[in-house]
Write a protein that holds these residues in place. Structure first.
Motif, mmCIF file in Angstrom:
data_model
loop_
_atom_site.group_PDB
_atom_site.id
_atom_site.type_symbol
_atom_site.label_atom_id
_atom_site.label_comp_id
_atom_site.label_asym_id
_atom_site.label_seq_id
_atom_site.Cartn_x
_atom_site.Cartn_y
_atom_site.Cartn_z
ATOM 1 N N GLY A 1 -22.185 -2.115 15.643
ATOM 2 C CA GLY A 1 -21.540 -1.131 15.344
ATOM 3 C C GLY A 1 -20.036 -0.958 14.706
ATOM 4 N N GLY A 2 -19.610 -2.207 15.139
ATOM 5 C CA GLY A 2 -18.012 -2.367 14.118
ATOM 6 C C GLY A 2 -17.384 -2.666 15.279
ATOM 7 N N ALA A 3 -17.387 -2.437 16.093
ATOM 8 C CA ALA A 3 -16.729 -3.180 17.377
ATOM 9 C C ALA A 3 -16.526 -4.751 17.800
ATOM 10 C CB ALA A 3 -17.440 -2.632 19.175
ATOM 11 N N LEU A 4 -15.267 -5.072 18.238
ATOM 12 C CA LEU A 4 -15.014 -6.130 19.046
ATOM 13 C C LEU A 4 -13.726 -5.990 19.670
ATOM 14 C CD1 LEU A 4 -13.090 -8.232 15.406
ATOM 15 C CD2 LEU A 4 -13.153 -5.675 15.944
ATOM 16 N N ASP B 1 -28.975 -12.825 10.586
ATOM 17 C CA ASP B 1 -28.731 -12.698 9.058
ATOM 18 C C ASP B 1 -29.067 -10.516 9.484
ATOM 19 O OD1 ASP B 1 -28.520 -14.440 8.169
ATOM 20 O OD2 ASP B 1 -30.508 -15.027 7.063
ATOM 21 N N VAL B 2 -30.100 -9.897 10.017
ATOM 22 C CA VAL B 2 -30.912 -9.119 10.279
ATOM 23 C C VAL B 2 -30.086 -8.565 11.440
ATOM 24 C CG1 VAL B 2 -32.858 -9.585 9.828
ATOM 25 C CG2 VAL B 2 -32.321 -9.680 12.264
ATOM 26 N N ARG B 3 -28.548 -8.545 11.381
ATOM 27 C CA ARG B 3 -27.893 -7.733 12.053
ATOM 28 C C ARG B 3 -27.038 -6.754 11.260
ATOM 29 N NH1 ARG B 3 -23.569 -9.556 14.375
ATOM 30 N NH2 ARG B 3 -24.180 -8.895 16.564
ATOM 31 N N ASN B 4 -28.002 -5.634 10.724
ATOM 32 C CA ASN B 4 -27.814 -4.543 10.021
ATOM 33 C C ASN B 4 -27.462 -3.380 10.350
ATOM 34 O OD1 ASN B 4 -26.167 -6.881 7.818
ATOM 35 N ND2 ASN B 4 -29.206 -7.054 7.385
ATOM 36 N N LEU B 5 -26.906 -3.165 11.697
ATOM 37 C CA LEU B 5 -26.986 -1.935 12.014
ATOM 38 C C LEU B 5 -25.720 -0.897 11.969
ATOM 39 C CD1 LEU B 5 -28.683 0.440 13.926
ATOM 40 C CD2 LEU B 5 -28.322 -0.469 15.674
ATOM 41 N N MET B 6 -25.583 -0.160 11.267
ATOM 42 C CA MET B 6 -24.810 1.067 10.626
ATOM 43 C C MET B 6 -24.525 2.478 11.745
ATOM 44 S SD MET B 6 -22.525 1.955 8.113
ATOM 45 C CE MET B 6 -22.694 3.704 7.464
ATOM 46 N N LEU B 7 -22.593 2.296 12.639
ATOM 47 C CA LEU B 7 -23.180 3.417 13.649
ATOM 48 C C LEU B 7 -21.733 4.313 13.102
ATOM 49 C CD1 LEU B 7 -22.994 1.887 17.676
ATOM 50 C CD2 LEU B 7 -25.175 2.822 15.535
ATOM 51 N N SER C 1 -35.014 -9.197 5.387
ATOM 52 C CA SER C 1 -33.923 -9.504 4.219
ATOM 53 C C SER C 1 -33.010 -9.031 5.138
ATOM 54 C CB SER C 1 -34.319 -8.875 2.714
ATOM 55 O OG SER C 1 -33.043 -9.048 1.952
ATOM 56 N N ALA C 2 -31.645 -10.121 4.417
ATOM 57 C CA ALA C 2 -30.233 -9.986 4.908
ATOM 58 C C ALA C 2 -29.575 -8.157 4.599
ATOM 59 C CB ALA C 2 -29.787 -11.254 5.100
ATOM 60 N N LYS C 3 -29.932 -8.037 3.077
ATOM 61 C CA LYS C 3 -29.477 -7.110 3.273
ATOM 62 C C LYS C 3 -30.589 -6.070 4.021
ATOM 63 C CE LYS C 3 -28.642 -7.995 -1.202
ATOM 64 N NZ LYS C 3 -26.971 -7.972 -1.086
ATOM 65 N N PHE C 4 -30.843 -5.542 4.605
ATOM 66 C CA PHE C 4 -32.061 -4.870 4.949
ATOM 67 C C PHE C 4 -31.335 -4.034 6.228
ATOM 68 C CE2 PHE C 4 -35.110 -2.212 6.963
ATOM 69 C CZ PHE C 4 -36.346 -2.167 6.168
ATOM 70 N N ALA C 5 -30.877 -2.776 5.686
ATOM 71 C CA ALA C 5 -30.325 -2.113 6.704
ATOM 72 C C ALA C 5 -31.038 -0.601 7.681
ATOM 73 C CB ALA C 5 -29.255 -1.957 5.996
ATOM 74 N N VAL C 6 -29.929 -0.181 8.664
ATOM 75 C CA VAL C 6 -30.762 0.639 9.166
ATOM 76 C C VAL C 6 -29.297 1.898 9.636
ATOM 77 C CG1 VAL C 6 -31.763 1.460 11.335
ATOM 78 C CG2 VAL C 6 -32.528 -0.652 10.768
ATOM 79 N N GLN C 7 -29.665 2.871 9.788
ATOM 80 C CA GLN C 7 -27.615 3.881 10.150
ATOM 81 C C GLN C 7 -28.242 4.385 11.536
ATOM 82 O OE1 GLN C 7 -26.604 6.434 6.992
ATOM 83 N NE2 GLN C 7 -24.596 7.000 8.916
ATOM 84 N N LEU C 8 -28.037 4.481 12.256
ATOM 85 C CA LEU C 8 -28.130 5.356 13.504
ATOM 86 C C LEU C 8 -26.984 6.260 13.235
ATOM 87 C CD1 LEU C 8 -29.453 6.339 16.062
ATOM 88 C CD2 LEU C 8 -28.521 3.655 17.396
ATOM 89 N N ASP C 9 -27.361 7.570 13.373
ATOM 90 C CA ASP C 9 -26.368 8.812 13.377
ATOM 91 C C ASP C 9 -26.567 9.381 14.502
ATOM 92 O OD1 ASP C 9 -24.760 10.567 12.970
ATOM 93 O OD2 ASP C 9 -26.228 11.667 11.798
ATOM 94 N N GLY C 10 -25.216 9.856 15.709
ATOM 95 C CA GLY C 10 -25.393 10.456 16.885
ATOM 96 C C GLY C 10 -24.731 11.296 16.024
ATOM 97 N N GLY C 11 -25.066 12.521 15.114
ATOM 98 C CA GLY C 11 -24.051 13.578 15.000
ATOM 99 C C GLY C 11 -22.373 13.548 14.818
ATOM 100 N N GLU C 12 -21.780 12.634 14.998
ATOM 101 C CA GLU C 12 -20.616 12.743 14.764
ATOM 102 C C GLU C 12 -19.438 13.231 14.027
ATOM 103 O OE1 GLU C 12 -22.325 9.257 17.310
ATOM 104 O OE2 GLU C 12 -22.245 9.822 14.914
ATOM 105 N N ALA C 13 -18.623 14.304 14.017
ATOM 106 C CA ALA C 13 -18.028 14.805 12.979
ATOM 107 C C ALA C 13 -17.623 13.299 12.419
ATOM 108 C CB ALA C 13 -16.816 15.494 13.476
ATOM 109 N N LEU C 14 -16.795 12.128 12.603
ATOM 110 C CA LEU C 14 -15.950 11.227 12.013
ATOM 111 C C LEU C 14 -17.567 10.021 11.463
ATOM 112 C CD1 LEU C 14 -14.169 9.738 10.576
ATOM 113 C CD2 LEU C 14 -13.514 9.276 13.119
ATOM 114 N N ALA C 15 -18.322 10.265 10.143
ATOM 115 C CA ALA C 15 -19.690 9.471 10.439
ATOM 116 C C ALA C 15 -19.692 9.606 8.488
ATOM 117 C CB ALA C 15 -20.461 9.931 10.791
ATOM 118 N N MET C 16 -19.910 8.419 8.485
ATOM 119 C CA MET C 16 -19.996 7.626 7.101
ATOM 120 C C MET C 16 -21.460 7.777 6.591
ATOM 121 S SD MET C 16 -19.939 6.639 3.878
ATOM 122 C CE MET C 16 -18.290 6.200 3.433
ATOM 123 N N LEU C 17 -21.629 8.776 5.585
ATOM 124 C CA LEU C 17 -23.738 9.985 5.791
ATOM 125 C C LEU C 17 -23.901 9.333 4.297
ATOM 126 C CD1 LEU C 17 -23.024 12.989 7.564
ATOM 127 C CD2 LEU C 17 -23.846 10.748 8.439
#
Length: 431
Positions: free
Chosen positions: A27-30, A88-94, A129-145
């Motif tokens: 989720g972009g966090a560290l 490789d497969v940890r492609n999940l965007m929040l 594939s290392a490119k296969f990607a999932v997006q999980l949206d929570g309805g946020e106002a600040l989101a890349m859609l």
């Protein structure tokens, strides 16, 4: 296994300027400590060049010969799994403000953790594939859609209950859902889509769009053994557009707290910048940082009375904190300085172009060294496609045209491109 040239934590890919290691963040966090570990690794094992990617991950560039030392240092900081295939497969965007946004309909982080755990530990999913990607949206106002994903999920309310609408090979900003499942079955739904993709796809079909060229979306969905709705209330629903700015101070759901957003100039950080942001996160926030899909750094849980102080601190480090800054609306790939496919030195050209544009204009401009468009996952309002050093074709976004959009002019110098962009109306470039 589907082969990939994409870098990962374990897979260091060689470029003209050295090796590239991509650190896929949950989720972009560290944490601040992890950010400091990345900074130290970039100094010790590479040339000190750190990139924020357009999916909220980090990359270290210019890596020398000690790959094992770099990897072990990052693993010791908890920045990836101890198994290469699971990374490789940890492609999940929040959203970068998952769990914090005032407009969110649910906190995506618990479900995201379930999905990531399944991706990391299920051997069959390591065939993705290392490119296969999932997006999980929570309805946020600040989101890349706008970024296309192989599977996207976005929340809607049906009869007072929360459901997850989903789509394939697209994005919530542009595409109609194919169906919806109850929120409680979101994890089951993701796993079912991944299993069905692997059941149907040939090894050379690495992405959902490739599979859907042979199988209709309706046929794909019909084979999912998950109860769902696909009536008019679902299929005619559209995700409300995100409206929040990703730079500056962003009030959180939590009383008295704000997130402070910044951007790395042209997507690049140095160790001093990353360490400085980590120090601010530790001293003024909750000790965490979030990388954003706008190639930026967001510091959450800052006391509102200190938010401007933190923003000023980020600016002193060299990060962008306002859309009025010349580089804030320019995106550029690595270019010929680091990539054999690049036809121009796009980073340097972008800095030069920024000095030619009127303050606050134009809208987002993407300088791409070749047709691959590595720096931006969606189409920018204006794209400069390199043809040779210092010369670009200008495209303007047009939904009726494929690729970058409508060709406006060919083989422009930077001065000519700047003049055309300044002459273009804001309405033309921003729509």
């Amino acid at each position: 296994m589907r082969p990939s040239a994409c870098p990962g934590l374990w897979r260091i890919v060689q470029a003209l300027d050295g090796g590239i290691c991509r650190i896929k963040l949950a989720g972009g966090a560290l944490t601040a400590a992890q950010a400091e570990a990345v900074a130290a690794a970039a100094e010790r094992y590479a040339g000190g060049e750190i990139e924020v990617t357009n999916r909220g991950n980090l990359q270290i560039r210019g890596i020398g010969g000690d790959h094992a030392g770099l990897i072990e240092g990052l693993l010791a900081a908890g920045l990836g799994p101890r198994e290469a295939a699971g990374d490789d497969v940890r492609n999940l965007m929040l959203s970068p403000v998952a769990g914090l946004d005032r407009q969110m309909l649910f906190d995506t982080r618990p479900l995201a953790q379930q999905v990531l755990q399944s991706l990391e530990t299920t051997p069959r999913f390591h065939q993705l594939s290392a490119k296969f990607a999932v997006q999980l949206d929570g309805g946020e106002a600040l989101a890349m859609l706008e970024h296309p994903h192989d599977l996207w999920l976005s929340p809607l309310k049906l009869d007072g209950e929360l459901w997850l609408a989903f789509g394939l090979a697209g994005c919530p900003a542009q595409d109609a859902p194919l169906g919806a499942v109850p929120l409680t079955r979101g994890h089951e739904m993701v796993l079912a889509v991944l299993e069905r993709f692997l059941d149907l796809a040939r090894p050379e079909q690495m992405r959902m769009r490739q599979l859907l060229s042979e199988h209709t979306p309706e046929a794909f969905v019909a084979g999912l053994a998950v109860p769902m709705r696909a009536d008019a209330a679902v299929c005619q629903w559209r995700r409300p557009l995100a409206t929040a700015a990703y730079l500056g101070v962003y009030p959180q759901l939590q009383h008295g707290l704000s997130a402070v957003g910044s951007a790395a100039p042209l997507g690049r950080l140095n160790p001093t910048m990353l360490r400085g942001a980590a120090r601010l996160a530790r001293e003024q926030g909750d000790g965490s940082l979030r990388m954003t899909p706008w190639q930026g750094v967001l510091l959450p849980s800052i006391a509102q009375r200190q938010a401007e102080v933190v923003s000023d601190g980020l600016a002193r480090l060299g990060l962008l904190v306002s859309v009025n800054q010349p580089l804030a609306r320019l995106v550029a790939c690595t270019g010929c300085a680091g990539c054999a496919k690049g036809q121009a030195e796009t980073k340097g050209d972008a800095r030069l172009l920024a000095t030619m544009l009127a303050p606050g204009a134009p809208a987002s401009v993407h300088l791409s060294g070749c047709l691959r468009s590595c720096a931006m996952a969606h189409v920018a309002p204006a794209t400069l496609l390199a043809q040779s050093p210092g010369h670009y074709d200008l495209y303007l976004r047009d939904a009726t045209e494929p690729g970058f959009g409508r060709l406006r002019a060919r083989n422009l110098t930077l001065k000519e491109a700047g003049a055309l962009l300044d002459a273009g109306s804001r309405s033309t470039l921003d729509d």
